[in-house]
Design an enzyme around this catalytic site. Sequence first.
Site, PDB file in Angstrom:
ATOM      1  CB  SER A  71      -0.875  -0.009   1.254  1.00 40.18           C
ATOM      2  OG  SER A  71      -1.395   1.266   1.503  1.00 40.18           O
ATOM      3  CD  GLU A 111      -2.201   5.169   4.931  1.00 43.42           C
ATOM      4  OE1 GLU A 111      -1.776   5.132   6.096  1.00 43.42           O
ATOM      5  OE2 GLU A 111      -2.670   6.192   4.421  1.00 43.42           O
ATOM      6  CE1 TYR A 125      -4.086  -1.665   5.588  1.00 44.63           C
ATOM      7  CE2 TYR A 125      -3.025   0.384   4.917  1.00 44.63           C
ATOM      8  CZ  TYR A 125      -3.645  -0.809   4.586  1.00 44.63           C
ATOM      9  OH  TYR A 125      -3.797  -1.150   3.266  1.00 44.63           O
TER      10      TYR A 125
END
Length: 328
Positions: free
Chosen positions: A127, A129, A151
């Site tokens: 990801s 992220e 996460y």
Amino acid sequence: MARALITGITGQDGQHLAEFLHSKGYEVFGMIKGQNNARAELLRDEFPYVELVSGDLTDLPSLVSTLERAQPTEIYNLGAISFVHFSWIQAELTANTTGLGVLRMLEAIRMVGGAQNNPMRFYQASSSEMFGKVREMPQTELTPFHPRSPYGCAKVFGHDITVNYRESYGMYACSGILFNHEGPRRGLEFVTRKISNAVARIKLGVQQDISLGNLDAKRDWGYAGDYVKAMWLMLQQDEPDDYVVATGETHSIEEFLELAFAEVGIADWHPYVTQDPKFFRPAEVDLLIGDPTKAKTKLGWTPEVNFPELVKMMVENDLRIESAKLHR
Ligand code: NAP
Ligand code: GDD
């Protein structure tokens, strides 16, 4: 016949990927968790060609038996606790599922398929992220990680262990560093779908306003239907590698609001939007913008749906769903 196993089959990407692989002639297996998963019925109705196999990324024996049952040639590991905000609320569960779950799946592949020249090709859903507090713009495969949430930290572990197993055991393992991708199947907890759904309900008079958090954040938003094609392409190459998948454009939440409200004829969204501290995050990812050059040149991948088309598609879908509810 090629056989694919998808973890996270009940999620947005799992559904798009199942559809895509089926259209390519694959036999598709979907791993589903829980003894009576509420989404199983929907899957059986919409995707009758997917064979559901019971398993959980936190339970190694179930991963081994899932692989034994499906004997996949390709494994797409999409299962995760994927809602960033929730990852602060259940940080350990997030680390266990989103992070250690990847290690468990890689170990299960080694156990069932053997280590060297493993015929099972593996895709890990990494990801953007992971870039978090970004070190450079735009972000590429070589940009250092600086995750900003439990996460993001779990995804960094999943990414690194995928690369490590490729280098340690010669596994065909790829990591797709995907930037935000959305669409009608997006969960209602994510900001784009929360907005498109609220806009439809406001238009139909069943909701007055919408409460959000940080409106300044910027994301590189693409369409999920385009992004699952990149996942598949990664597993069709001669050599495994990692790729950034993105549009190369970034937009703020405010721009999303602007287009979504305009879609139902509301020119000024401000009177309909409030902000609530409960939707702000302990640490924010302010801006993401990806550089998809490698995916474009090596995979021949390119996104087809642009930002205004994506917003329109999502609002139209929610108008259909919400008005059908009213006329039931
Ligand atoms: P999603 O809609 O939230 O789906 C997540 C899936 O993971 C669901 O099917 C969920 O199953 C499953 N899952 C959760 N815990 C599990 C467990 N312990 N064992 C097995 N499965 C479990 O996510 P998505 O948007 O489709 O994203 C797919 C993957 O790509 C995720 O790994 C996500 O982190 C990653 N990703 C997404 C984006 C994006 O913008 N969408 C961008 C980059 C990376 P239940 O329904 O049973 O809970
Ligand atoms: N969810 C949500 N709800 N987000 C809000 C809200 C709100 O009410 N108000 C503002 N935001 C802001 C968040 O603070 C964040 O900056 C941005 O909207 C996007 O939030 P999400 O839609 O929840 O997505 P995300 O970017 O945190 O994470 C998604 O994309 C990642 C890839 O970059 C998820 O799909 C992750 O699983 C994925 O890895």
